[in-house]
Motif scaffolding. Structure first.
Motif, PDB file in Angstrom:
ATOM      1  N   LEU A 146       0.849  -1.190   0.000  1.00 50.60           N
ATOM      2  CA  LEU A 146       0.000   0.000   0.000  1.00 50.60           C
ATOM      3  C   LEU A 146       0.885   1.242   0.000  1.00 50.60           C
ATOM      4  CD1 LEU A 146      -2.673   1.550   0.306  1.00 50.60           C
ATOM      5  CD2 LEU A 146      -2.528   1.131   2.782  1.00 50.60           C
ATOM      6  N   LYS A 147       0.788   2.019  -1.062  1.00 49.18           N
ATOM      7  CA  LYS A 147       1.567   3.249  -1.196  1.00 49.18           C
ATOM      8  C   LYS A 147       0.967   4.342  -0.320  1.00 49.18           C
ATOM      9  CE  LYS A 147       2.503   6.728  -4.804  1.00 49.18           C
ATOM     10  NZ  LYS A 147       2.283   7.024  -6.245  1.00 49.18           N
ATOM     11  N   VAL A 148       1.787   4.896   0.571  1.00 57.06           N
ATOM     12  CA  VAL A 148       1.297   5.953   1.454  1.00 57.06           C
ATOM     13  C   VAL A 148       2.037   7.269   1.243  1.00 57.06           C
ATOM     14  CG1 VAL A 148       0.600   4.267   3.198  1.00 57.06           C
ATOM     15  CG2 VAL A 148       2.850   5.352   3.377  1.00 57.06           C
ATOM     16  N   GLN A 149       3.150   7.231   0.497  1.00 56.62           N
ATOM     17  CA  GLN A 149       3.987   8.418   0.331  1.00 56.62           C
ATOM     18  C   GLN A 149       4.770   8.268  -0.963  1.00 56.62           C
ATOM     19  OE1 GLN A 149       7.549   8.479   0.579  1.00 56.62           O
ATOM     20  NE2 GLN A 149       7.796  10.699   0.567  1.00 56.62           N
ATOM     21  N   ASP A 150       5.181   9.378  -1.553  1.00 58.95           N
ATOM     22  CA  ASP A 150       5.963   9.360  -2.788  1.00 58.95           C
ATOM     23  C   ASP A 150       6.967  10.502  -2.745  1.00 58.95           C
ATOM     24  OD1 ASP A 150       6.866   8.693  -5.295  1.00 58.95           O
ATOM     25  OD2 ASP A 150       4.947   8.915  -6.310  1.00 58.95           O
ATOM     26  N   GLY A 151       8.034  10.382  -3.519  1.00 63.00           N
ATOM     27  CA  GLY A 151       9.020  11.445  -3.629  1.00 63.00           C
ATOM     28  C   GLY A 151       9.897  11.596  -2.392  1.00 63.00           C
ATOM     29  N   CYS A 152      10.904  12.481  -2.505  1.00 65.54           N
ATOM     30  CA  CYS A 152      11.835  12.670  -1.391  1.00 65.54           C
ATOM     31  C   CYS A 152      12.432  14.067  -1.427  1.00 65.54           C
ATOM     32  CB  CYS A 152      12.947  11.619  -1.450  1.00 65.54           C
ATOM     33  SG  CYS A 152      14.040  11.610  -0.018  1.00 65.54           S
ATOM     34  N   ASP A 153      12.532  14.693  -0.242  1.00 62.71           N
ATOM     35  CA  ASP A 153      13.133  16.018  -0.118  1.00 62.71           C
ATOM     36  C   ASP A 153      14.577  15.953   0.360  1.00 62.71           C
ATOM     37  OD1 ASP A 153      10.782  17.227  -0.933  1.00 62.71           O
ATOM     38  OD2 ASP A 153      10.038  17.487   1.114  1.00 62.71           O
ATOM     39  N   TYR A 154      15.083  14.737   0.556  1.00 60.48           N
ATOM     40  CA  TYR A 154      16.466  14.580   1.001  1.00 60.48           C
ATOM     41  C   TYR A 154      17.408  14.764  -0.191  1.00 60.48           C
ATOM     42  CZ  TYR A 154      14.955  12.821   5.574  1.00 60.48           C
ATOM     43  OH  TYR A 154      14.411  12.696   6.821  1.00 60.48           O
TER      44      TYR A 154
END
Length: 442
Positions: A146-154
């Protein structure tokens, strides 16, 4: 006749969840899903940019698809499609390339199934990829992603994921709970929460509106799901509160996968990781204090630029001392448009291979020790539907892998077994079941 579509997924659990959701888009549009090794009208290949030889793997899968159906329409999506669209468009047989912002509109882009003289490319700048699109896998495994988040700011110096998937963003808790209810209604018993940086859950429209702890607390109340498993979570985002919640939860299992990447603070600094080894020790000790039988997996990279023999030995000894259960070992490879690719101190390939081999041996040692520590315990095992050499497999809550002679009545069933003895080939005999079971090294 309905048009037929087949899928192939390279890479991570997140990719599997998105492929499954894209598959449902095709079904809603009147397509019939078939196995990849069957003749299809459309093949969709979901690519990865993290693993080595992305171009080589993509070419091979395209070639295989055309072997089964020479006139099929070939569409490439995923991280590699976002990073290298022109390169993919030149692969013989490819008809369309869709970037990160376009892949979930794939039905709208496929206006004709006529083979193209030149591949069509839809690839918006990654900065325009700022909408969270929900996804989950279903119908292909006992376990659902189950996908709950996408992408990254790191901004880790070795990573291309922010360039391939954009900034961090998430769905609303109410929407994710609704999806979990839908999964529960399908009969799935275990859900794995997945994303690029799931501990950073809660960012919507560029602002933080929720926390990961609030999400897991809400999901813990979903009825019909026996188990929730947290996939990879950064050590600086795995708070004491999250660990304490899992320890008292009836549904969230005592299994954590925590990226380390290096046991050397010097190398962690070069990687721009947001923690030092001392914090990692605290996280492991907290888990083991509250969940002595908890399973802890670790990601580690060997051969990063500037990693001396002494730095590697520091990592090896650090991991050897930690109460962890297994390793996922990655050999560093240069990626275009990353800071690390321009760094001095490249490690020779032979040294990278040697260090990788040493950590793989250490992982086997750690896994065996963890399995031995579980002998005599009674555990619940959820059996999956895969069959290999007459055996099917299942996992305990704390990720002990079991196998049993295939029995269709055990598929998607939770059985209580006792782990008895670890054999020479790494299997553990069990009792208190209707069949002869064993625990096998994965």
């Amino acid at each position: 006749m309905k048009k037929r579509v087949a899928f192939y997924t390279l890479g991570c659990k997140l990719n599997f969840s998105e492929t499954s959701s894209i598959g449902r888009l095709f079904q809603d549009a009147g397509y019939r899903s078939v196995a990849f090794n069957e003749e299809a009208d459309v093949y969709v290949i979901n690519t990865c940019s993290v693993t080595d030889n992305a171009d080589k793997k993509c070419r091979k899968v395209v070639k295989e698809a055309l072997k089964y159906s020479p006139n099929a329409y070939i569409t490439i999506v995923g991280c590699y499609a976002q990073l290298k669209p022109k390169e993919i468009a030149e692969i013989p047989g490819v008809d369309m390339v869709l970037g990160a912002a376009e892949k979930f509109n794939i039905i709208e882009h496929i206006n004709s199934l006529t083979k193209q003289q030149k591949a069509i490319v839809h690839n918006a700048p990654i900065e325009e990829t700022n909408i969270f699109v929900p996804a989950f896998s279903i119908g292909d495994r006992t376990r659902t992603f189950l996908k709950v988040q996408d992408g990254c700011d790191y901004s880790c110096t070795f990573c291309t994921i922010p360039l391939a998937r954009g900034g961090s963003r998430s769905g609303a808790i109410t929407d994710i709970v609704r999806q979990a209810d839908e999964i529960a209604a399908s009969g799935v018993k275990e859900v794995v929460l997945t994303g690029v940086n799931i501990g950073d859950f809660g960012v919507r429209n560029g602002r933080r509106e929720d926390r990961f702890l609030s999400l897991v607390e809400a999901l813990d109340n979903v009825k019909g799901i026996d188990r929730f498993r947290i996939s990879s979570i950064e050590p600086n985002l795995l708070s004491d509160e999250i660990i304490e919640f899992v320890a008292r939860s009836k549904r969230f299992v005592p299994h954590f996968h925590i990226p380390l990447q290096s046991g050397s603070n010097k190398i962690l600094g070069l990687m721009r990781r947001r923690y030092k080894r001392e914090l990692y020790i605290e996280r492991v000790e907290k888990i083991k204090q509250l969940m002595p039988n908890g399973c802890i997996g670790v990601d580690v990279i060997v051969g990063f630029p500037g990693e001396t023999r002494e730095d590697f030995i520091e990592t090896y000894e650090f991991l050897n001392r930690l109460a962890i259960s297994y390793l996922h070992v990655f050999t560093y490879s240069e990626r275009e448009n990353t800071i690390a690719a321009q760094m001095e101190g490249a490690v020779p390939g032979s040294a990278r291979s040697e260090r990788s081999k040493m950590l793989h041996i250490l992982s086997d040692k750690k896994r065996r020790a963890f399995y031995e520590s579980q002998l005599g315990s009674t555990v619940e095992v959820l059996f999956e539907g895969d069959v290999k050499d007459g055996y099917m497999h299942g996992f305990s809550k704390n990720y002990v892998k079991t196998r049993v002679m295939y029995d269709p009545l055990l598929v998607n069933e939770i059985k209580t077994v006792k782990l008895i003895e670890l054999s020479e080939n790494g299997e553990v005999e069990v009792e208190e079941t209707s069949a002869s079971l064993s625990v096998a090294n994965s």
